[in-house]
Structures are given as C-alpha cells and as structure tokens.
Design an enzyme around this catalytic site. Structure first.
Site, PDB file in Angstrom:
ATOM      1  N   GLY A  72       0.811  -1.210   0.000  1.00 54.81           N
ATOM      2  CA  GLY A  72       0.000   0.000   0.000  1.00 54.81           C
ATOM      3  C   GLY A  72       0.847   1.264   0.000  1.00 54.81           C
ATOM      4  N   THR A  73       1.955   1.235   0.721  1.00 60.10           N
ATOM      5  CA  THR A  73       2.803   2.429   0.820  1.00 60.10           C
ATOM      6  C   THR A  73       3.324   2.831  -0.557  1.00 60.10           C
ATOM      7  OG1 THR A  73       3.423   1.865   3.072  1.00 60.10           O
ATOM      8  CG2 THR A  73       4.925   3.320   1.882  1.00 60.10           C
ATOM      9  N   ASN A 153      -7.709   3.422   9.090  1.00 65.95           N
ATOM     10  CA  ASN A 153      -7.107   2.228   9.684  1.00 65.95           C
ATOM     11  C   ASN A 153      -7.169   2.203  11.211  1.00 65.95           C
ATOM     12  OD1 ASN A 153      -5.258   4.385   8.758  1.00 65.95           O
ATOM     13  ND2 ASN A 153      -3.780   3.344  10.066  1.00 65.95           N
ATOM     14  N   GLN A 181      -7.566  -0.630   3.673  1.00 63.87           N
ATOM     15  CA  GLN A 181      -8.306  -1.328   4.738  1.00 63.87           C
ATOM     16  C   GLN A 181      -9.588  -1.991   4.231  1.00 63.87           C
ATOM     17  OE1 GLN A 181      -7.505  -2.149   7.778  1.00 63.87           O
ATOM     18  NE2 GLN A 181      -5.566  -1.047   7.844  1.00 63.87           N
ATOM     19  N   SER A 201      -3.507  -3.480  -0.512  1.00 62.02           N
ATOM     20  CA  SER A 201      -2.348  -4.188   0.052  1.00 62.02           C
ATOM     21  C   SER A 201      -2.746  -5.610   0.445  1.00 62.02           C
ATOM     22  CB  SER A 201      -1.859  -3.412   1.281  1.00 62.02           C
ATOM     23  OG  SER A 201      -0.875  -4.138   1.963  1.00 62.02           O
ATOM     24  N   HIS A 203      -1.639  -7.954   2.528  1.00 66.07           N
ATOM     25  CA  HIS A 203      -1.681  -8.513   3.896  1.00 66.07           C
ATOM     26  C   HIS A 203      -2.848  -8.016   4.727  1.00 66.07           C
ATOM     27  CE1 HIS A 203       0.542  -5.260   6.351  1.00 66.07           C
ATOM     28  NE2 HIS A 203       0.535  -4.781   5.129  1.00 66.07           N
ATOM     29  N   THR A 239      12.003  -6.888 -10.896  1.00 68.99           N
ATOM     30  CA  THR A 239      11.480  -8.246 -11.092  1.00 68.99           C
ATOM     31  C   THR A 239      10.285  -8.475 -10.176  1.00 68.99           C
ATOM     32  OG1 THR A 239      13.670  -9.011 -11.687  1.00 68.99           O
ATOM     33  CG2 THR A 239      12.098 -10.708 -11.026  1.00 68.99           C
ATOM     34  N   CYS A 330       5.258   5.544  18.812  1.00 69.37           N
ATOM     35  CA  CYS A 330       6.253   5.769  19.845  1.00 69.37           C
ATOM     36  C   CYS A 330       7.338   6.679  19.299  1.00 69.37           C
ATOM     37  CB  CYS A 330       6.872   4.437  20.232  1.00 69.37           C
ATOM     38  SG  CYS A 330       6.713   4.118  21.959  1.00 69.37           S
TER      39      CYS A 330
HETATM   40  C1  PLP Z   1      -4.881   2.851   5.320  1.00 70.06           C
HETATM   41  C2  PLP Z   1      -3.522   2.294   5.043  1.00 70.06           C
HETATM   42  N1  PLP Z   1      -2.826   2.739   3.991  1.00 70.06           N
HETATM   43  C3  PLP Z   1      -1.615   2.262   3.685  1.00 70.06           C
HETATM   44  C4  PLP Z   1      -1.010   1.298   4.463  1.00 70.06           C
HETATM   45  C5  PLP Z   1       0.345   0.791   4.084  1.00 70.06           C
HETATM   46  O1  PLP Z   1       0.240  -0.482   3.493  1.00 70.06           O
HETATM   47  P1  PLP Z   1       1.505  -1.456   3.435  1.00 70.06           P
HETATM   48  O2  PLP Z   1       1.683  -2.018   4.799  1.00 70.06           O
HETATM   49  O3  PLP Z   1       1.121  -2.504   2.439  1.00 70.06           O
HETATM   50  O4  PLP Z   1       2.644  -0.643   2.962  1.00 70.06           O
HETATM   51  C6  PLP Z   1      -1.683   0.814   5.586  1.00 70.06           C
HETATM   52  C7  PLP Z   1      -1.046  -0.172   6.472  1.00 70.06           C
HETATM   53  O5  PLP Z   1      -1.277  -0.208   7.659  1.00 70.06           O
HETATM   54  C8  PLP Z   1      -2.986   1.314   5.879  1.00 70.06           C
HETATM   55  O6  PLP Z   1      -3.676   0.880   6.934  1.00 70.06           O
END
Ligand code: PLP
Length: 378
Positions: A72-73, A153, A181, A201, A203, A239, A330
C-alpha cells in the site's frame, strides 16, 4: 496456557492456508524470471497475468489498469508522485487522518516541489466535511488531486467516496482513494465510480505481506515512479514478486467468494463487543461510529479512561495473550497519541484509545475473554 487472541487484523490479517499453499507451489515451480522469453519465464509471466485478471475481475477493472507494487505504501507514493510529476497536478487535497504514506508523501512533495497541500478537517468520528471539499474545489482552478482514504485504519470511519468522486469529476480534479483497509472486505466496483487511482495491500485481506497493487484508471497514462526495467508495462520496474502476486490474487478471490457470509459474521462480533462493553464497562467510550454502515466492520476503537491500571492496558492485554493496538506512535521512547486520535478530539488528555480489529477467524468466546480482561485492567 490459554490460546492467544489476535485482534490486530487491521495491522496485518493472518494469511490463509490456501494462500500459503499456492505461494509454496509458486516458489517451487515458477523459477523463471517473468521477463525471460524461454518457457520458464513465460510460465511465471502467465501466473502473473492470470493473477492480474483475477484481481481486475474482483474490482470490475480492465486488466491493463492493475499494477503490482510492494504494498500500500508504494501504491500511495506512486499515485501522488505521478499525479504531480506527470499529470499536471499543482494542489493536493488530503484529509487530516490519512495514513502516513499519504500525509508524509504529500508533505515531502510540498517541501521539495512547492506544491500546495490542503488537509481537510474531520468530525469527532473522523468523517470529512464534504462542503469543505466542495468549497475548495469550487474556489480554485488549480489542477488538483484529492486523496481520501476509503476507511480509516485506526477508527474505521468510511468516507463518502462516491460523493467525493462525483465532486472531483465535476471540477476536473483527479481522485485517489487509499482502500488498503477495505479491499477484500467491502465490494468496490471501479467501473461505476469516477475514480483515478486506488491503492490496496495483500496482507490486509489475508494475503502475503510486501505485495499490493495500484489501480490506475485508463484515462491516466503514467510513467514509472521506480526506474529500471520495463516490467508492469513500463510503469513499475523491478522483477515481480511472483509468489506474492499469486498469493494476493488467491486471497482476494477467497475474500470475494465468501464476502457476504464473512462480513455478516464479523459485523455481529463487532456489535457484540460494543454491546458487552456498553453494559459491563460503561466508562469505556466508543470512539468509532457504532453502525457498520459508517464504520468498517473489522475495526472498533474505544477510549479507556486513565487510571493506574489502564495506563499499562496494552501491555497487560499482551501478557493475557490478547493482541490489540494503541493507535499511537512511539517517538523518543514516549507514547504519544496518533495524528488520527488528535484530529478527532481531545481523547489523549484523560486516557488512551485502543483499537480492536477483527476477522472471521475470531469468535464471541474470544471477545468474552477480552471483556473479562478489560474488566480486570480498567
Ligand atoms: C490505510 C492504510 N494505507 C496504507 C497502508 C500501508 O500499506 P503497506 O503495509 O502494504 O505498505 C496501511 C497499512 O497499515 C494502511 O492501513
């Protein structure tokens, strides 16, 4: 020893056994580089394209609109950077409760490229004020990208993405939604929505970590954000993570196959936890919207009033075998409330917020244990 209880699915949802199996098979049998033209390469490439077809089918997208990323990032970074660098965007409108991969990227672009970034305010549950967005879009001719997440999230609030999309379309703005999410939990048909980009994403929907995708509407042609080879039709070099892609597609098709039964089940779990805490610990305040129409049903966030015991709540829950999340970051060893909790109100002054995020793998019996533990520690 009692079984551990995992209520941190919004951080990462446990991978499905079926997904592990297809990934193990992919790791064993898809040895070629997908860019190679020999049969080993072609076999790996075919598995990627089959996965792309599966994912595109779930979202009702065209195959050519799905691009695999490392998660996602990266998908969020790609959407924002490409919109500014290549599509003429000079203003970014985001909300104050976006994920750091949006807020920090937008701030980076503002600092290094002089682009204007506007953060929309939110109400006490994290909902944007649609009129604020409307006024901003009406008040300027600047080419704008609006990036608003589908569901938050930390508190689960679902934003009105359909309304936002229509507003953007009316004012010639691009619209990106971070749906990390929600994809796999809520249906999302991109063909019926005016949307330019969407991030997801693996996971977060019981697939593997380190893999995700960006949907790019075919009206927007983008060049690579990560430079290198011509993978992903010259949009994302490197890749491909073949096993990750195959596993993510398997996870998503599983989620779509069982979406309604699983969402009904988890919605009931969520209502049960809210009700039990309302009755047994009325001093605990519900931060999220109560209704699953307004809040993603996998997430619920509560405010726990401050006391000698509750200050160590997350640690005590962890010792009791219960994994939850504090919604806090933190920094320099000191816990400080997250930007989301700060944006929605004054919760941090007199206690802390705890997020429980569930999946179909949880049970009411587990939630009973959580309520018992909270009774002890709050
Ligand atoms: C709303 C949201 N965007 C983006 C991300 C980032 O995704 P990734 O962990 O696949 O980089 C997260 C991960 O917690 C998320 O909750």
């Amino acid at each position: 020893m009692k079984k551990s209880i995992y209520l941190d699915n919004a951080a990462s949802a446990p991978i499905l056994d079926d997904v592990v199996e297809v990934m193990a098979d992919a790791l064993r049998t898809l040895n070629g580089n997908p860019s190679s033209t020999h049969k080993f390469g072609r076999k790996a490439k075919a598995a990627i394209e089959q996965s792309r077809k599966t994912i595109a089918g779930c979202l009702n997208a065209s195959i050519g609109e799905i691009f695999f990323t490392s998660g996602g990032t990266e998908a969020n970074n790609t959407a924002l950077h490409c919109a500014v660098d290549q599509l003429g965007v000079t203003r970014l409108i985001i909300s104050s409760i976006e994920h750091p991969s949006i807020i920090n990227t937008a701030n980076y672009i503002a600092t290094h490229q002089g682009i204007e970034v506007v953060q929309l305010t939110v109400n006490e549950h994290g909902l944007i004020h649609i009129d604020e967005l409307k006024n901003l879009l009406e008040g300027s001719n600047q080419k704008t990208l609006v990036s608003i997440m589908h569901a938050n999230n930390e508190i689960g609030t679902i934003q009105p993405v359909d309304q936002i999309g229509v507003l953007c379309q009316e004012h010639g703005a691009l619209f990106h939604t971070d749906a990390v999410q929600t994809i796999g939990h809520l249906p999302f048909d991109v063909s019926t929505r005016p949307i330019s980009f969407l991030s997801a994403s693996g996971h977060k929907f019981h697939g593997p970590k380190g893999i995700g995708f960006l949907y790019v509407n075919s009206d927007n042609i983008i060049e690579p954000y990560i430079q290198g080879g011509s993978q992903e039709r010259n949009v994302r070099a490197g890749t491909e993570n073949v096993a990750g892609i195959v596993g993510m597609a398997k996870a998503l098709s599983h989620c779509y196959e069982h979406m309604s039964e699983k969402s009904d089940y988890v919605k009931e779990l969520r209502s049960y936890l809210i009700e039990q805490l309302r009755v047994k610990l009325p001093q605990i305040e519900l931060v999220s919207y109560a209704s699953s129409d307004d809040c993603l049903f996998t997430i619920v966030n509560f405010h726990i009033p401050s006391s000698a015991k509750s200050d160590l709540l997350l640690m005590n829950l962890d010792i009791a075998g219960i994994a939850a999340s504090g919604g806090s970051a933190c920094s320099s060893g000191a816990e400080k409330p997250s930007h989301v909790i700060e944006a929605i109100g004054n919760y941090s002054e007199n206690g802390k917020c705890v997020r429980f995020s569930m999946s179909f793998m949880n049970t009411k019996a587990e939630l009973d244990r959580v309520v018992d533990a909270l009774t002890k520690y709050v």
